[in-house]
Design an enzyme around this catalytic site. Structure first.
Site, mmCIF file in Angstrom:
data_model
loop_
_atom_site.group_PDB
_atom_site.id
_atom_site.type_symbol
_atom_site.label_atom_id
_atom_site.label_comp_id
_atom_site.label_asym_id
_atom_site.label_seq_id
_atom_site.Cartn_x
_atom_site.Cartn_y
_atom_site.Cartn_z
ATOM 1 C CG ASP A 46 -6.093 8.817 9.441
ATOM 2 O OD1 ASP A 46 -7.047 9.338 8.824
ATOM 3 O OD2 ASP A 46 -5.012 8.498 8.889
ATOM 4 C CG PHE A 62 4.832 11.057 5.454
ATOM 5 C CD1 PHE A 62 4.767 12.292 4.827
ATOM 6 C CD2 PHE A 62 4.213 10.900 6.666
ATOM 7 C CE1 PHE A 62 4.112 13.358 5.419
ATOM 8 C CE2 PHE A 62 3.548 11.950 7.262
ATOM 9 C CZ PHE A 62 3.494 13.186 6.643
ATOM 10 N N GLY A 95 0.832 -1.200 0.000
ATOM 11 C CA GLY A 95 0.000 0.000 0.000
ATOM 12 C C GLY A 95 0.861 1.242 0.000
HETATM 13 P P1 ADP Z 1 0.160 5.750 6.078
HETATM 14 O O1 ADP Z 1 0.214 6.010 7.536
HETATM 15 O O2 ADP Z 1 1.378 6.244 5.401
HETATM 16 O O3 ADP Z 1 -1.144 6.180 5.465
HETATM 17 P P2 ADP Z 1 -0.691 3.018 6.375
HETATM 18 O O4 ADP Z 1 -0.194 2.504 7.668
HETATM 19 O O5 ADP Z 1 -2.112 3.483 6.327
HETATM 20 O O6 ADP Z 1 0.248 4.184 5.854
HETATM 21 O O7 ADP Z 1 -0.434 1.939 5.250
HETATM 22 C C1 ADP Z 1 -0.733 2.195 3.891
HETATM 23 C C2 ADP Z 1 -1.342 0.972 3.258
HETATM 24 O O8 ADP Z 1 -0.406 -0.115 3.283
HETATM 25 C C3 ADP Z 1 -2.571 0.455 3.978
HETATM 26 O O9 ADP Z 1 -3.750 1.094 3.571
HETATM 27 C C4 ADP Z 1 -2.554 -1.034 3.615
HETATM 28 O O10 ADP Z 1 -3.124 -1.258 2.353
HETATM 29 C C5 ADP Z 1 -1.061 -1.346 3.534
HETATM 30 N N1 ADP Z 1 -0.598 -1.880 4.829
HETATM 31 C C6 ADP Z 1 -0.234 -1.146 5.900
HETATM 32 N N2 ADP Z 1 0.130 -1.926 6.927
HETATM 33 C C7 ADP Z 1 -0.016 -3.192 6.516
HETATM 34 C C8 ADP Z 1 0.179 -4.478 7.144
HETATM 35 N N3 ADP Z 1 0.622 -4.554 8.395
HETATM 36 N N4 ADP Z 1 -0.081 -5.588 6.421
HETATM 37 C C9 ADP Z 1 -0.518 -5.492 5.139
HETATM 38 N N5 ADP Z 1 -0.735 -4.317 4.500
HETATM 39 C C10 ADP Z 1 -0.484 -3.180 5.166
#
Ligand code: ADP
Length: 481
Positions: free
Chosen positions: A323, A213, A209
């Site tokens: 969020d 940042f 994903g």
């Molecule tokens: P940000 O804080 O930069 O928005 P996120 O933590 O929301 O990032 O992660 C972005 C995307 O990455 C998520 O929407 C998801 O699709 C994928 N993702 C994040 N963490 C995980 C995880 N632990 N396992 C699988 N996919 C993940």
């Protein structure tokens, strides 16, 4: 009304980046919005008034805060915060964080099941019904005595069926076990100044994903073979690094099956990498927009219940997520309805007397108090839960306007309804649940604990009925024009 897909696409495209989302600009954005209705202009006036009041120093309403504290206690069982001693006039430091809301790639909107197909299904059902009736009253009409004994038999059968149904309701328990725990024990992580590549193999080609940042990749711990997720966050300045360190701090405090667990963190000159528990089921958002996924109201109950469990725990720990949105809810697998909440990038500890204000968030999910630069609190997350519930059940975004201004104005006017055809088959309990969350005044919203006790999430006989009915959510409906 546009679907969630269109909604997300249009809003993300226009959402201002880091430093543009300043207070004055935000006010301007709201005030300059289209003058769509009397309610809205009334509300705009209210915004101006509230902001004036805030500027005049009348920024903190004790009664409201006490109400919130009570709610926090109710959810937590903890004693009131230590800050109670500080006087009203004391100015606690404001924390204003500017975080750029960058976009996940908006998905192409997918076609929904057509009315024709829906008609076919209805036809099938009525045919089955007809044939059953035919069987009951079918040929072979016999004498009166026989008829009488038959009717007694039928009565006995009906009674029997009634009893069975009753005991079925009593026995009906939805599969509510928590999702699997992370494949490691909860640990307190301190970012290490080492090269992550010495210990992990990050699969740069497999992007799970895109975040605010940076990107999230699948990765492998070389020593153990554990499959994990590595979130690479660009952070050059001290301020940026502190924001990521806050995320680590928050995750260190959260040990719950519905909250993604942190495994390690590595800090280098230009970025901080968070190594986390990996889940493979994809974002809940994808299930909302996937017309092949047969989402029923009971599925939604299961999803929302788990989000509530996670939130209840977070709020007990005095932490706000701030969020919550379908993109930040991950499914553990495609086969089950188990979920985990991710992205604690904006999460923070709630301090009753701290003038905490946030000025970030995806417009569709922003609570009124966030737009108004008032204090955020536990109910702020509950508002987002209301929006997520509405979206899961209907595939629609409750406040989405034609542009950000309209969306923000709709939120401030708390202008939303169940008028769309997507809500026709949805239970009254679900509607009441949403109604008790999408309340403008934060002190009147249900808490996580109250939400878990609400009949929509807790009434077994309702769940039994929903299971019998298997009423599908939005994806079986044709989108409204
Ligand atoms: P940000 O804080 O930069 O928005 P996120 O933590 O929301 O990032 O992660 C972005 C995307 O990455 C998520 O929407 C998801 O699709 C994928 N993702 C994040 N963490 C995980 C995880 N632990 N396992 C699988 N996919 C993940």
């Amino acid at each position: 009304r546009p679907s969630a897909t269109a909604a997300t696409a249009s809003v993300w495209a226009d959402w201002p980046s880091t430093d543009t989302w300043r207070r004055q600009e935000s006010v301007g954005l709201i005030l300059d919005g289209p003058h769509t209705s009397a309610t809205r202009s009334e509300d705009r006036k209210k915004v101006t008034k509230e902001i004036e009041e805030e500027n005049a120093g009348a920024v903190f309403d004790d009664s409201e805060e006490e109400e919130e504290d009570k709610r926090a206690e109710e959810g937590t069982g903890k004693a009131k915060g230590d800050g109670k001693s500080s006087s009203k006039s004391e100015k606690a430091p404001s924390i204003i964080v500017d975080i750029c809301r960058s976009s996940l790639q908006p998905q192409d909107s997918k076609p929904r099941v057509t009315e024709e197909e829906l008609g076919k299904d209805d036809l099938k059902e009525s045919r089955v019904g007809d044939s059953e009736v035919e069987r009951g009253e079918g040929p072979g009409v016999e004498g009166d005595a026989h008829q009488a004994s038959k009717s007694e038999e039928v009565k006995a059968e009906v009674d029997e069926e009634g009893k069975e149904a009753e005991s079925a309701v009593k026995e009906f328990i939805i599969e509510a076990s928590p999702p699997p725990l992370a494949p490691f024990d909860h640990r307190i992580v301190t970012p290490k100044p080492h090269q992550i590549t010495s210990y992990y193999t990050i699969n740069r080609d497999e992007v799970l994903g895109g975040g605010r940042f940076g990107q999230v990749h699948k990765c492998l711990e070389n020593s153990s073979g554990l499959v994990l997720a590595a979130k690479i966050i660009k952070a050059r300045s001290q301020k940026e690094k502190d924001v990521v360190r806050n995320e680590v701090q928050v995750m260190n405090q959260l040990n719950h099956a519905n909250l993604i667990q942190l495994y390690a963190a590595y800090e280098s000159r230009y970025d901080i990498i968070l190594v986390m528990e990996y889940v493979e089921g994809g974002e809940l958002f994808d299930r909302i927009i996937d017309e092949n996924y047969n989402l029923t109201e009971l599925d939604t109950v299961l999803f929302i219940r788990q989000i509530c469990e996670g939130l209840q725990y977070m709020h007990k720990m005095y932490i706000l997520h701030l969020d919550l949105k379908p993109e930040n809810i991950l499914c553990v697998s495609r086969a089950t309805n188990k979920i985990k909440i991710i992205d604690f990038g904006l999460a923070r500890r709630y301090k009753p007397r701290e003038k905490l204000r946030v000025n970030f968030g995806t417009p569709e999910f922003l609570a009124p108090e966030v737009i108004n630069y008032e204090f955020v609190s536990f109910p702020t997350d509950m508002w987002s839960l209301g929006v997520i519930t509405y979206m899961l059940l209907s595939g629609l975004s409750p406040f989405l306007g034609d542009d950000d201004n309209e969306t923000l104005n709709n939120i401030l006017a708390c202008q939303w309804n169940f008028e769309e055809v997507e809500f026709t088959d949805i239970s009254d309990e679900a509607k009441e649940f949403i109604t008790l969350l999408l309340v403008k005044s934060k002190s009147w919203r249900m808490s996580a604990t109250e939400s878990l006790r609400h009949p929509w999430l807790s009434d077994r006989s309702l769940h039994y009925r929903l299971n019998q009915k298997k009423n599908k959510c939005h994806s079986t409906h044709v989108p409204s024009p």
